[in-house]
Design a protein around this motif. Structure first.
Motif, PDB file in Angstrom:
ATOM      1  N   MET A 330       0.836  -1.202   0.000  1.00  0.00           N
ATOM      2  CA  MET A 330       0.000   0.000   0.000  1.00  0.00           C
ATOM      3  C   MET A 330       0.871   1.252   0.000  1.00  0.00           C
ATOM      4  SD  MET A 330      -3.134  -1.014   2.564  1.00  0.00           S
ATOM      5  CE  MET A 330      -4.467  -2.064   1.991  1.00  0.00           C
ATOM      6  N   ALA A 331       0.533   2.187  -0.874  1.00  0.00           N
ATOM      7  CA  ALA A 331       1.274   3.447  -0.986  1.00  0.00           C
ATOM      8  C   ALA A 331       0.278   4.591  -0.994  1.00  0.00           C
ATOM      9  CB  ALA A 331       2.120   3.450  -2.258  1.00  0.00           C
ATOM     10  N   PHE A 332       0.738   5.766  -0.617  1.00  0.00           N
ATOM     11  CA  PHE A 332      -0.177   6.865  -0.372  1.00  0.00           C
ATOM     12  C   PHE A 332       0.061   8.054  -1.296  1.00  0.00           C
ATOM     13  CE2 PHE A 332       0.636   4.977   4.015  1.00  0.00           C
ATOM     14  CZ  PHE A 332      -0.254   3.938   3.781  1.00  0.00           C
ATOM     15  N   THR A 333       0.677   7.807  -2.439  1.00  0.00           N
ATOM     16  CA  THR A 333       0.793   8.799  -3.494  1.00  0.00           C
ATOM     17  C   THR A 333      -0.047   8.320  -4.663  1.00  0.00           C
ATOM     18  OG1 THR A 333       3.008   9.485  -2.821  1.00  0.00           O
ATOM     19  CG2 THR A 333       2.352   9.999  -5.070  1.00  0.00           C
ATOM     20  N   PHE A 334      -0.975   9.145  -5.107  1.00  0.00           N
ATOM     21  CA  PHE A 334      -1.983   8.721  -6.081  1.00  0.00           C
ATOM     22  C   PHE A 334      -1.918   9.595  -7.325  1.00  0.00           C
ATOM     23  CE2 PHE A 334      -3.450   8.166  -1.731  1.00  0.00           C
ATOM     24  CZ  PHE A 334      -3.741   6.815  -1.694  1.00  0.00           C
ATOM     25  N   GLY A 343      -1.134  11.464   0.331  1.00  0.00           N
ATOM     26  CA  GLY A 343      -1.884  11.429   1.568  1.00  0.00           C
ATOM     27  C   GLY A 343      -1.002  11.521   2.797  1.00  0.00           C
ATOM     28  N   ASN A 344      -1.612  11.899   3.916  1.00  0.00           N
ATOM     29  CA  ASN A 344      -0.907  11.985   5.191  1.00  0.00           C
ATOM     30  C   ASN A 344      -0.485  10.578   5.628  1.00  0.00           C
ATOM     31  OD1 ASN A 344      -0.927  11.771   8.255  1.00  0.00           O
ATOM     32  ND2 ASN A 344      -0.951  13.996   7.985  1.00  0.00           N
ATOM     33  N   GLU A 345       0.822  10.396   5.769  1.00  0.00           N
ATOM     34  CA  GLU A 345       1.370   9.071   6.055  1.00  0.00           C
ATOM     35  C   GLU A 345       0.813   8.487   7.348  1.00  0.00           C
ATOM     36  OE1 GLU A 345       3.857   5.792   5.152  1.00  0.00           O
ATOM     37  OE2 GLU A 345       3.750   7.650   3.985  1.00  0.00           O
ATOM     38  N   VAL A 382      -9.989   9.702   2.747  1.00  0.00           N
ATOM     39  CA  VAL A 382      -8.975   8.643   2.694  1.00  0.00           C
ATOM     40  C   VAL A 382      -9.515   7.434   1.932  1.00  0.00           C
ATOM     41  CG1 VAL A 382      -7.614   7.031   4.073  1.00  0.00           C
ATOM     42  CG2 VAL A 382      -7.873   9.401   4.827  1.00  0.00           C
ATOM     43  N   ALA A 383     -10.752   7.058   2.254  1.00  0.00           N
ATOM     44  CA  ALA A 383     -11.375   5.924   1.567  1.00  0.00           C
ATOM     45  C   ALA A 383     -11.476   6.182   0.073  1.00  0.00           C
ATOM     46  CB  ALA A 383     -12.757   5.658   2.160  1.00  0.00           C
ATOM     47  N   ALA A 384     -11.900   7.391  -0.311  1.00  0.00           N
ATOM     48  CA  ALA A 384     -12.042   7.724  -1.727  1.00  0.00           C
ATOM     49  C   ALA A 384     -10.713   7.590  -2.462  1.00  0.00           C
ATOM     50  CB  ALA A 384     -12.593   9.143  -1.881  1.00  0.00           C
ATOM     51  N   MET A 385      -9.644   8.019  -1.844  1.00  0.00           N
ATOM     52  CA  MET A 385      -8.340   7.946  -2.500  1.00  0.00           C
ATOM     53  C   MET A 385      -7.843   6.507  -2.592  1.00  0.00           C
ATOM     54  SD  MET A 385      -7.964  10.968  -3.379  1.00  0.00           S
ATOM     55  CE  MET A 385      -6.437  10.547  -4.216  1.00  0.00           C
ATOM     56  N   LEU A 386      -8.018   5.733  -1.531  1.00  0.00           N
ATOM     57  CA  LEU A 386      -7.570   4.335  -1.552  1.00  0.00           C
ATOM     58  C   LEU A 386      -8.381   3.506  -2.546  1.00  0.00           C
ATOM     59  CD1 LEU A 386      -6.965   3.759   2.263  1.00  0.00           C
ATOM     60  CD2 LEU A 386      -5.213   3.887   0.470  1.00  0.00           C
ATOM     61  N   VAL A 387      -9.675   3.798  -2.663  1.00  0.00           N
ATOM     62  CA  VAL A 387     -10.493   3.112  -3.668  1.00  0.00           C
ATOM     63  C   VAL A 387     -10.026   3.492  -5.067  1.00  0.00           C
ATOM     64  CG1 VAL A 387     -12.804   2.952  -4.663  1.00  0.00           C
ATOM     65  CG2 VAL A 387     -12.503   2.829  -2.183  1.00  0.00           C
TER      66      VAL A 387
END
Length: 516
Positions: A330-334, A343-345, A382-387
């Motif tokens: 899982m990574a938090f750059t979209f 996203g905030n780590e 957060v959910a919207a970005m991960l989806v």
């Protein structure tokens, strides 16, 4: 006029699954944008206009037993293939029709109910203006008050630079009659010659480069339908809203979930400039000018009921999340249509740590000590970005599990697995937990099918032997250095490595999704 009315029909469309057409996803989009969703804890109805190969409809019907699903396509090859898949899975809640938009709009099909959801992917700009009117007339006749429409289409101004490219490919193909997949391949080669000769149109439009590269590499089953329809016309959002006004549709938002959070893609000055416009449709269209939008995924509602903060929080609390990839991946750059978003780590990490243990609702996440101070609205972002990043899937609990044990989903997965011997057309597996489908690689579907046949995890050596036999029967080889590995011993080593990775990384995810 021929039965296809200028629409490409000599080769079938791609066999894709579009998760943003699911009732769960569309309801989530409405909630994010403060619009009342369709209740899914009771029976509902769903219609897909122009379902293509029908994979999306089959998967949704198999994983959402509370819904009655319908769809049409006027290409008999599409209908026959979709019906064969539905029959193999014994889907009793799916009706597939071979009717035109005009026949549907005029009420020529007896027994159709009123619908909670009506969806169509892409085709609105691939058909004639008359057929667009039939589509709106069908919605006006059959959509329930409060019902949701998903309407995606090629958009302006993002397509403006490529309009001459589409015209060139269409005229070139008309000059060389033949099968459309061969026409588009010859047309792409001709465009390549223009690039090599530095044609002024191409050199003066550097923004064409990504589209030209995609044309050279794309599946003809897609590019034929994208470029060779006679009535192809990208549209402005404002014009689409004028079209659908007679069906009493309100714009709710986009099924591209990050667009529910304007601060992610517009700065304060841009937003202020948009806010100067008094008309809502024009404000939305102006966003497309800032983003140079080329494809829109509009979510429309017949009589949108706006929610207050308390009601929206109640709806968000019931959103559930499950992971699609191992925690380590899982990574938090979209990468989004609005650019790169990071996203905030700490927050994203805490959410993903929780999901690595089990699926959670947003309410459960908000109650975690590691996420204290985070509102449901911030966790929804957060959910919207991960989806959007395909790392997480969202769903509403209860409805998706009405079919205990996922019997219909299991049957459709078996039917999809049976297609492996013929090729790689069906790339989605059903997930009854989430009421949707999961995109998978060929080797993962093959191993999944072997494990479901054995009803568990066999001995490693047995699985390796089974997989090798299955690969041989399918005539498939894994790739080594970009080419099919011809050496048997080297291929077995590649296969053993793929099996190890599947058991280590993919199998725990599939079990958490209750697919195994």
């Amino acid at each position: 006029m021929a039965w296809n009315e200028g629409y490409v029909s000599d080769i079938e469309y791609t066999n894709g699954f579009y998760s943003d057409l699911s009732p769960h996803h569309l309801n989530f989009s409405c909630i994010l944008n403060g619009v009342e969703p369709v209740p899914m804890d009771q029976p509902y109805t769903y219609f897909e206009l122009g379902f293509g190969r029908g994979l999306t409809l089959n998967v949704l019907a198999a994983t959402n037993s509370n819904g009655q699903f319908y769809g049409n396509d006027f290409n008999p090859a599409h209908v026959a293939g979709a019906r064969a898949l539905a029959a193999a899975a014994q889907l009793g809640n799916l009706t597939l029709l071979e009717n035109s938009f005009e026949e549907l709009a005029q009420g020529c099909v007896a027994g159709l109910p009123q619908f909670d959801f009506i969806t169509l992917h892409g085709i609105y700009t691939w058909v004639s203006r008359e057929n667009r009117q039939h589509i709106v007339d069908f919605i006006a006749r059959y959509l329930k008050p409060g019902g949701i429409v998903s309407l995606s289409y090629n958009a302006m101004p993002g397509w403006s630079a490529a309009l001459p490219l589409q015209r060139l490919l269409l005229e070139f193909s008309a000059s060389f009659p033949g099968r459309s997949d061969l026409q588009i391949q010859a047309g792409a080669a001709y465009v390549q010659q223009l690039q090599n000769l530095q044609a002024g149109y191409i050199t003066a439009n550097p923004a064409l480069a990504p589209r030209l590269n995609a044309l050279a590499d794309s599946d003809p089953h897609y590019s034929v339908h994208e470029y060779l329809n006679q009535d192809w016309e990208p549209l402005y959002h404002a014009d689409v809203m004028r079209d659908v006004a007679r069906a009493k549709l309100d714009f709710a938002g986009s099924s591209d979930l990050p667009f529910a959070f304007p601060e992610l893609y517009l700065n304060a000055d841009q937003q202020a400039t948009i806010d100067l416009l008094p008309d809502a449709a024009m404000r939305e269209t102006m966003k497309d000018y800032f983003l140079n939008t080329s494809f829109r995924k509009d979510v429309l509602v017949r009589g949108a009921r706006r929610m207050g903060a308390v009601r929206q929080a109640e709806c968000l609390a019931g959103v559930h999340l499950a992971m699609l990839v191992p925690r380590a991946q899982m990574a938090f750059t979209f990468q989004t249509k609005a650019g790169t978003i990071t996203g905030n780590e700490q927050v994203y990490g805490a959410v993903c740590d929780a999901l690595a243990l089990r699926p959670h609702s947003l309410a459960e996440l908000a109650a975690l000590e590691s996420l204290q101070g985070q509102s449901l609205q911030s966790l929804a972002e957060v959910a919207a970005m991960l989806v959007t990043g395909s790392q997480v899937v969202m769903y509403f609990r209860g409805e998706a599990q009405a079919d205990s044990g996922g019997i219909t989903a299991h049957r459709l997965n078996q039917a999809i697995a049976a297609q492996l011997r013929y090729g790689d057309d069906y790339r989605t597996l059903c997930c009854p937990l989430t009421g949707s489908g999961i995109e998978t690689e060929f080797i993962d579907r093959l191993l999944f099918s072997l494990l479901t046949q054995d009803r568990g995890q066999p001995e490693l050596a047995h699985l390796q032997a089974q997989a090798a036999d299955a690969m041989a029967r399918c005539g498939r080889r894994l790739l080594k250095d970009g080419a099919a590995c011809a050496d048997d011993q080297a291929h077995q080593l590649l296969l053993d490595g793929a099996i190890d990775a599947f058991l280590r990384d993919k199998l725990p995810v599939l079990k958490q999704l209750r697919m195994l």
